[in-house]
Design a protein around this motif. Sequence first.
Motif, mmCIF file in Angstrom:
data_model
loop_
_atom_site.group_PDB
_atom_site.id
_atom_site.type_symbol
_atom_site.label_atom_id
_atom_site.label_comp_id
_atom_site.label_asym_id
_atom_site.label_seq_id
_atom_site.Cartn_x
_atom_site.Cartn_y
_atom_site.Cartn_z
ATOM 1 N N GLY A 11 32.945 -20.190 -20.198
ATOM 2 C CA GLY A 11 32.444 -21.374 -19.641
ATOM 3 C C GLY A 11 30.668 -20.855 -18.802
ATOM 4 O O GLY A 11 30.159 -21.890 -18.327
ATOM 5 N N VAL A 12 30.153 -20.178 -19.218
ATOM 6 C CA VAL A 12 28.909 -19.679 -18.889
ATOM 7 C C VAL A 12 27.438 -19.879 -20.141
ATOM 8 O O VAL A 12 27.783 -19.392 -21.357
ATOM 9 N N ASP A 13 26.687 -20.558 -19.683
ATOM 10 C CA ASP A 13 25.541 -21.287 -20.611
ATOM 11 C C ASP A 13 24.787 -20.368 -20.814
ATOM 12 O O ASP A 13 24.167 -19.125 -19.313
ATOM 13 N N VAL A 14 24.549 -19.959 -21.979
ATOM 14 C CA VAL A 14 23.382 -18.732 -22.578
ATOM 15 C C VAL A 14 22.089 -19.336 -22.708
ATOM 16 O O VAL A 14 22.286 -20.358 -23.515
ATOM 17 N N ILE A 15 21.167 -18.562 -22.361
ATOM 18 C CA ILE A 15 19.955 -18.457 -23.240
ATOM 19 C C ILE A 15 19.949 -16.818 -24.281
ATOM 20 O O ILE A 15 19.602 -15.734 -23.880
ATOM 21 N N VAL A 16 19.839 -16.653 -25.623
ATOM 22 C CA VAL A 16 19.523 -15.907 -26.149
ATOM 23 C C VAL A 16 18.309 -15.578 -26.357
ATOM 24 O O VAL A 16 17.277 -16.232 -26.401
ATOM 25 N N THR A 17 17.393 -14.302 -25.885
ATOM 26 C CA THR A 17 16.657 -13.996 -26.012
ATOM 27 C C THR A 17 16.231 -12.873 -26.585
ATOM 28 O O THR A 17 14.734 -12.875 -27.335
ATOM 29 N N ASP A 18 17.343 -11.859 -27.513
ATOM 30 C CA ASP A 18 16.318 -11.111 -28.514
ATOM 31 C C ASP A 18 17.606 -10.380 -29.749
ATOM 32 O O ASP A 18 19.113 -11.154 -29.519
ATOM 33 N N LEU A 19 17.088 -10.067 -30.337
ATOM 34 C CA LEU A 19 18.331 -9.454 -31.567
ATOM 35 C C LEU A 19 18.322 -8.153 -31.370
ATOM 36 O O LEU A 19 16.893 -7.033 -31.749
ATOM 37 N N ALA A 20 19.272 -7.205 -30.792
ATOM 38 C CA ALA A 20 18.625 -6.077 -30.616
ATOM 39 C C ALA A 20 19.253 -5.175 -31.530
ATOM 40 O O ALA A 20 19.017 -3.741 -31.558
ATOM 41 N N CYS A 21 20.544 -5.152 -32.308
ATOM 42 C CA CYS A 21 20.802 -4.128 -33.276
ATOM 43 C C CYS A 21 21.854 -5.528 -34.389
ATOM 44 O O CYS A 21 21.889 -6.390 -33.320
ATOM 45 N N VAL A 22 21.754 -4.837 -35.694
ATOM 46 C CA VAL A 22 22.683 -5.424 -36.678
ATOM 47 C C VAL A 22 22.952 -4.160 -37.586
ATOM 48 O O VAL A 22 22.905 -3.530 -37.636
ATOM 49 N N GLU A 23 24.286 -4.325 -37.280
ATOM 50 C CA GLU A 23 25.235 -3.127 -37.897
ATOM 51 C C GLU A 23 26.528 -2.996 -38.709
ATOM 52 O O GLU A 23 27.096 -4.131 -37.997
ATOM 53 N N ALA A 24 26.797 -2.707 -39.712
ATOM 54 C CA ALA A 24 28.029 -3.183 -39.976
ATOM 55 C C ALA A 24 28.952 -1.888 -39.605
ATOM 56 O O ALA A 24 28.750 -0.710 -39.337
ATOM 57 N N ASP A 25 30.687 -2.549 -39.413
ATOM 58 C CA ASP A 25 31.266 -2.197 -39.191
ATOM 59 C C ASP A 25 32.064 -0.614 -40.458
ATOM 60 O O ASP A 25 31.664 -1.262 -41.387
ATOM 61 N N ASP A 26 32.026 0.322 -40.068
ATOM 62 C CA ASP A 26 31.977 1.533 -41.250
ATOM 63 C C ASP A 26 33.560 1.509 -41.631
ATOM 64 O O ASP A 26 34.228 3.031 -41.943
#
Length: 175
Positions: free
Chosen positions: A72-87
């Motif tokens: 129910g919370v409205d958010v604003i995305v500010t940053d991309l911190a990480c991109v990672e493939a599950d192992d």
Amino acid sequence: MTTPTFILELREHIGHAPLWLMGACAYIVDDNGLVLLEQRADTGKWALVSGIIEPGEQPADTIAREAKEETGVDVIVTDLACVEADDHVITYPNGDRTQYLDHLFVAEVDPDGCSEPCIGDDESTSVGWFDPDELPEPMTPSSRKRIEAARDFLRRRDDGDARASFTFRGTTVHR
């Protein structure tokens, strides 16, 4: 958990064969530095807000949609911190197998939107704001790992080093 229609349609053709999917999760903070978590209905464990990226959907938009739907919370995305493939490949109770490429975002509460969490759908049994140094238990190991990655990113960002970090075969690479 609700399975997106596009995955159900794919499963009609590939059965339980491994499926590579893109996911998004978010370290969502409020003005007091508290992090938004949800207790998952399927495991009972606390986790970051997350979801599968729909075809054609921007990953950051996935976070805004999932946060609203699940908490129910409205958010604003500010940053991309990480991109990672599950192992590892996840096998679900019905036999479906998937592996994820996860996008970890940092987001904040939209000042013009709702900041009071509520259970928004059947994917959560509880939602709330928590001190990142006093996280509830039980917590998914992946969320604990991603919380640390987001906090590390924010420390580097606040120190003027906003390099994105990616993991490639176990090695963190900074850009």
